[in-house]
Design an enzyme around this catalytic site. Structure first.
Site, PDB file in Angstrom:
ATOM      1  CG  HIS A  72      -2.113  -0.823   1.137  1.00 53.02           C
ATOM      2  ND1 HIS A  72      -3.283  -0.537   1.773  1.00 53.02           N
ATOM      3  CD2 HIS A  72      -2.332  -1.966   0.444  1.00 53.02           C
ATOM      4  CE1 HIS A  72      -4.196  -1.451   1.479  1.00 53.02           C
ATOM      5  NE2 HIS A  72      -3.628  -2.350   0.678  1.00 53.02           N
ATOM      6  CE1 TYR A 200      -4.921   4.114   8.892  1.00 54.71           C
ATOM      7  CE2 TYR A 200      -5.359   3.763  11.222  1.00 54.71           C
ATOM      8  CZ  TYR A 200      -4.636   3.472  10.085  1.00 54.71           C
ATOM      9  OH  TYR A 200      -3.624   2.542  10.139  1.00 54.71           O
ATOM     10  N   PRO A 292      -3.348   0.665  18.788  1.00 54.65           N
ATOM     11  CG  PRO A 292      -5.130  -0.786  18.422  1.00 54.65           C
ATOM     12  CD  PRO A 292      -4.425  -0.026  19.487  1.00 54.65           C
ATOM     13  CE  LYS A 296       4.299   3.379  13.063  1.00 58.96           C
ATOM     14  NZ  LYS A 296       4.629   2.750  11.806  1.00 58.96           N
ATOM     15  CE1 TYR A 384       0.151   2.910   7.374  1.00 55.69           C
ATOM     16  CE2 TYR A 384      -0.868   3.971   9.272  1.00 55.69           C
ATOM     17  CZ  TYR A 384      -0.870   2.983   8.300  1.00 55.69           C
ATOM     18  OH  TYR A 384      -1.902   2.071   8.270  1.00 55.69           O
TER      19      TYR A 384
HETATM   20  P1  FAS Z   1       2.549 -11.368  21.867  1.00 52.59           P
HETATM   21  O1  FAS Z   1       1.659 -10.973  22.997  1.00 52.59           O
HETATM   22  O2  FAS Z   1       2.007 -11.456  20.489  1.00 52.59           O
HETATM   23  O3  FAS Z   1       3.184 -12.805  22.168  1.00 52.59           O
HETATM   24  C1  FAS Z   1       3.602 -13.148  23.475  1.00 52.59           C
HETATM   25  C2  FAS Z   1       3.560 -14.666  23.569  1.00 52.59           C
HETATM   26  O4  FAS Z   1       4.042 -15.040  24.864  1.00 52.59           O
HETATM   27  C3  FAS Z   1       2.156 -15.225  23.435  1.00 52.59           C
HETATM   28  O5  FAS Z   1       2.136 -16.254  22.479  1.00 52.59           O
HETATM   29  C4  FAS Z   1       1.823 -15.726  24.839  1.00 52.59           C
HETATM   30  O6  FAS Z   1       1.007 -16.881  24.814  1.00 52.59           O
HETATM   31  C5  FAS Z   1       3.202 -16.057  25.385  1.00 52.59           C
HETATM   32  N1  FAS Z   1       3.301 -15.989  26.841  1.00 52.59           N
HETATM   33  C6  FAS Z   1       2.751 -15.082  27.677  1.00 52.59           C
HETATM   34  N2  FAS Z   1       3.090 -15.361  28.957  1.00 52.59           N
HETATM   35  C7  FAS Z   1       3.892 -16.471  28.925  1.00 52.59           C
HETATM   36  C8  FAS Z   1       4.562 -17.227  29.900  1.00 52.59           C
HETATM   37  N3  FAS Z   1       4.496 -16.898  31.195  1.00 52.59           N
HETATM   38  N4  FAS Z   1       5.297 -18.295  29.513  1.00 52.59           N
HETATM   39  C9  FAS Z   1       5.399 -18.631  28.188  1.00 52.59           C
HETATM   40  N5  FAS Z   1       4.771 -17.938  27.204  1.00 52.59           N
HETATM   41  C10 FAS Z   1       4.028 -16.876  27.572  1.00 52.59           C
HETATM   42  N6  FAS Z   1      -0.575  -4.307  16.692  1.00 52.59           N
HETATM   43  C11 FAS Z   1      -0.665  -3.664  15.504  1.00 52.59           C
HETATM   44  O7  FAS Z   1       0.359  -3.217  14.969  1.00 52.59           O
HETATM   45  N7  FAS Z   1      -1.893  -3.508  14.888  1.00 52.59           N
HETATM   46  C12 FAS Z   1      -3.041  -4.031  15.438  1.00 52.59           C
HETATM   47  O8  FAS Z   1      -4.122  -3.903  14.870  1.00 52.59           O
HETATM   48  C13 FAS Z   1      -2.984  -4.716  16.658  1.00 52.59           C
HETATM   49  N8  FAS Z   1      -4.112  -5.272  17.210  1.00 52.59           N
HETATM   50  C14 FAS Z   1      -4.017  -5.916  18.429  1.00 52.59           C
HETATM   51  C15 FAS Z   1      -5.149  -6.493  19.045  1.00 52.59           C
HETATM   52  C16 FAS Z   1      -5.057  -7.130  20.291  1.00 52.59           C
HETATM   53  C17 FAS Z   1      -6.280  -7.735  20.939  1.00 52.59           C
HETATM   54  C18 FAS Z   1      -3.801  -7.216  20.943  1.00 52.59           C
HETATM   55  C19 FAS Z   1      -3.674  -7.878  22.303  1.00 52.59           C
HETATM   56  C20 FAS Z   1      -2.676  -6.654  20.336  1.00 52.59           C
HETATM   57  C21 FAS Z   1      -2.772  -6.024  19.079  1.00 52.59           C
HETATM   58  N9  FAS Z   1      -1.661  -5.467  18.444  1.00 52.59           N
HETATM   59  C22 FAS Z   1      -1.725  -4.824  17.253  1.00 52.59           C
HETATM   60  C23 FAS Z   1      -0.377  -5.561  19.042  1.00 52.59           C
HETATM   61  C24 FAS Z   1       0.168  -6.929  18.707  1.00 52.59           C
HETATM   62  O9  FAS Z   1       0.191  -7.149  17.322  1.00 52.59           O
HETATM   63  C25 FAS Z   1       1.540  -7.010  19.341  1.00 52.59           C
HETATM   64  O10 FAS Z   1       2.290  -5.829  19.101  1.00 52.59           O
HETATM   65  C26 FAS Z   1       2.341  -8.198  18.883  1.00 52.59           C
HETATM   66  O11 FAS Z   1       1.570  -9.348  19.085  1.00 52.59           O
HETATM   67  C27 FAS Z   1       3.631  -8.209  19.687  1.00 52.59           C
HETATM   68  O12 FAS Z   1       4.189  -9.445  19.581  1.00 52.59           O
HETATM   69  P2  FAS Z   1       4.927 -10.109  20.842  1.00 52.59           P
HETATM   70  O13 FAS Z   1       5.800  -9.097  21.478  1.00 52.59           O
HETATM   71  O14 FAS Z   1       5.496 -11.371  20.330  1.00 52.59           O
HETATM   72  O15 FAS Z   1       3.796 -10.376  21.935  1.00 52.59           O
HETATM   73  C1  PHB Z   2      -5.638  -4.068  11.026  1.00 55.84           C
HETATM   74  O1  PHB Z   2      -5.784  -4.314   9.819  1.00 55.84           O
HETATM   75  O2  PHB Z   2      -5.893  -4.894  11.937  1.00 55.84           O
HETATM   76  C2  PHB Z   2      -5.087  -2.721  11.420  1.00 55.84           C
HETATM   77  C3  PHB Z   2      -4.554  -1.899  10.448  1.00 55.84           C
HETATM   78  C4  PHB Z   2      -4.051  -0.649  10.805  1.00 55.84           C
HETATM   79  C5  PHB Z   2      -4.109  -0.244  12.126  1.00 55.84           C
HETATM   80  C6  PHB Z   2      -4.631  -1.085  13.114  1.00 55.84           C
HETATM   81  C7  PHB Z   2      -5.138  -2.337  12.754  1.00 55.84           C
HETATM   82  O3  PHB Z   2      -3.617   0.975  12.472  1.00 55.84           O
END
Ligand code: FAS
Ligand code: PHB
Length: 389
Positions: A72, A200, A292, A296, A384
């Site tokens: 994009h 957005y 989100p 980032k 971005y």
């Molecule tokens: P993660 O949380 O993905 O992974 C951590 C891992 O550690 C998990 O698999 C968990 O099961 C494991 N874990 C936890 N405790 C443990 C323990 N005690 N022992 C062993 N394992 C354990 N980011 C965006 O850029 N755009 C978005 O739209 C977006 N939407 C999101 C929506 C939600 C609901 C959430 C919660 C986050 C969102 N994020 C988004 C942020 C998300 O993408 C994170 O930045 C990304 O998953 C980060 O990756 P990790 O640091 O690997 O953490």
């Molecule tokens: C998504 O596609 O989940 C998404 C994209 C851009 C954002 C947040 C979420 O800033």
């Protein structure tokens, strides 16, 4: 059992770190609380910065992304009925890749399987020990049996609710937090995306986002009060609210369908400092959380992994530990830049209960400046698509 780098958490940060290290002969063991299927069932991020794309290519985990991902070179921001396009290519000569985090995780698992990496799923009661010594170790339970993993270093990649951050003494940690007075209700639907680029929306009824995963899989969000629960929202109620927050001429093109995933995520900004303590290095959501809005979260995990993997590889390859010594400061410098961008876009685009008419005028003027000022467009676009590592 013994390894060089014990990785707590097998999400994107843990998987990518393990892959980049294994490729250079650094041994790892990934300890993950959930099953592989559970990790793959999570619907999260959707936009990859150019740096993240480059890292996944280096990691040998990019073939499906390059085939199925969608580059994009712009996105839209709206203010009530007005559509404002930010042209990343024109403003800063770069683009982003729209490709779901679920698929990134799937690709990383495949790459790790290709290297015969060691992943232990279903671990419980993970405890980090002696992180202030040269002989740290991790204990954990698996299927009722106690285990001990000796290692040189521990990478805490276990997300916001993991054990790693809390293993750093409270007196050492400095934490910064901002809780936003709303959440995002997200829906995934097997429908054609509303628009070819992300939209957005800033609307008096609240923020909305129209995103996608592929030509037949759409991802939408609407801002909701923190008191809302998923069960309060029928599909019809969601579609009607999303339609109401988009410019009318655009909303007419919305194709609705049954939600195949529906969830509410609270929004917060959070940073813990330092990101290293002794033999423990924090990475990704274990160290920081961004709203989100700026896309980032996943991308910051990637830049942390870049700095940390380079540090470990130099340590083991050339007995050069400067990368490890500089890790926290280097990673935090980029984290705070992303924190500012995410906070600023969240503040510009959302309806805050406490906002006055003056505050809402400031949002409008911010958006009008983005619509007409090439310098404002460039600043938005550079942040971005991702600031350089
Ligand atoms: P993660 O949380 O993905 O992974 C951590 C891992 O550690 C998990 O698999 C968990 O099961 C494991 N874990 C936890 N405790 C443990 C323990 N005690 N022992 C062993 N394992 C354990 N980011 C965006 O850029 N755009 C978005 O739209 C977006 N939407 C999101 C929506 C939600 C609901 C959430 C919660 C986050 C969102 N994020 C988004 C942020 C998300 O993408 C994170 O930045 C990304 O998953 C980060 O990756 P990790 O640091 O690997 O953490
Ligand atoms: C998504 O596609 O989940 C998404 C994209 C851009 C954002 C947040 C979420 O800033």
């Amino acid at each position: 059992m013994r390894t060089q780098v014990a990785i707590i958490g097998g999400g994107p940060a843990g998987l990518l770190l393990s892959q980049l290290l294994n490729q250079k002969g650094v041994e790892t063991v990934v300890l993950e609380r959930q099953s592989r299927d559970y990790v793959l069932s999570r619907i999260r991020a959707g936009v990859l910065e150019r740096g993240t794309v480059d890292l996944l290519q280096r990691a040998g985990a990019s073939a499906r992304m390059m085939k199925n991902g969608q580059p994009h070179c712009g996105c839209y921001l709206t203010h009530d009925q007005q559509m404002i396009r930010v042209d990343f290519a024109e403003a800063c000569g770069a683009e982003v890749m729209v490709y779901g985090q679920t698929e990134v995780t799937r690709d990383l698992y495949a790459a790790q399987d290709g290297l015969g990496a060691t992943h232990i799923h279903g671990v419980e009661n993970v405890v980090l020990h002696d992180i202030e010594t040269s002989k740290p170790y991790v204990t954990y339970d698996l299927d009722g049996a106690a285990h001990r993993l000796e290692c040189d270093f521990i990478a805490g990649c276990d997300g916001f609710h993991g054990v790693s951050r809390k293993s750093i003494p409270q007196a050492v940690r400095k934490e910064y937090e901002k809780i936003y007075p709303f959440g995002w209700l997200g829906v995934l639907s097997e429908t054609p995306p509303l628009h070819e680029e992300l939209i957005y929306a800033n609307h008096p009824r609240g923020f909305a986002l129209a995103s996608m995963r592929n030509p037949m899989l759409s991802r939408y969000y609407v801002q909701v009060p923190l008191s809302d629960r998923v069960e309060d929202w029928s599909d019809d109620a969601f579609w009607s609210e999303l339609r109401a927050r988009l410019p009318q001429d655009v909303a007419e093109g919305l194709v609705t369908g049954p939600s195949i995933e529906k969830s509410i995520a609270p929004l917060r900004s959070f940073v813990t400092e330092p990101m290293r303590h002794g033999a423990l290095f924090l990475c990704g959501d274990a160290a920081h959380i961004v709203p989100p809005t700026g896309a980032k979260g996943l991308n910051l995990a990637a830049s942390d992994v870049h700095y940390l993997s380079e540090g470990f590889i130099a340590h083991y390859d050339q007995s050069d530990s400067t990368g490890l010594e500089d890790y926290s400061q280097k990673a935090l410098a980029r984290v705070w830049q992303a924190m500012r961008f995410s906070w600023s876009v969240t503040t510009m685009m959302h309806h805050f209960p406490e906002h006055t008419a003056y505050d809402r005028e400031m949002q409008r003027v911010e958006l009008m400046q983005l619509a007409s000022n090439p310098t404002a467009q460039r600043l938005f676009a550079e942040n971005y698509v991702g600031l350089p590592y």
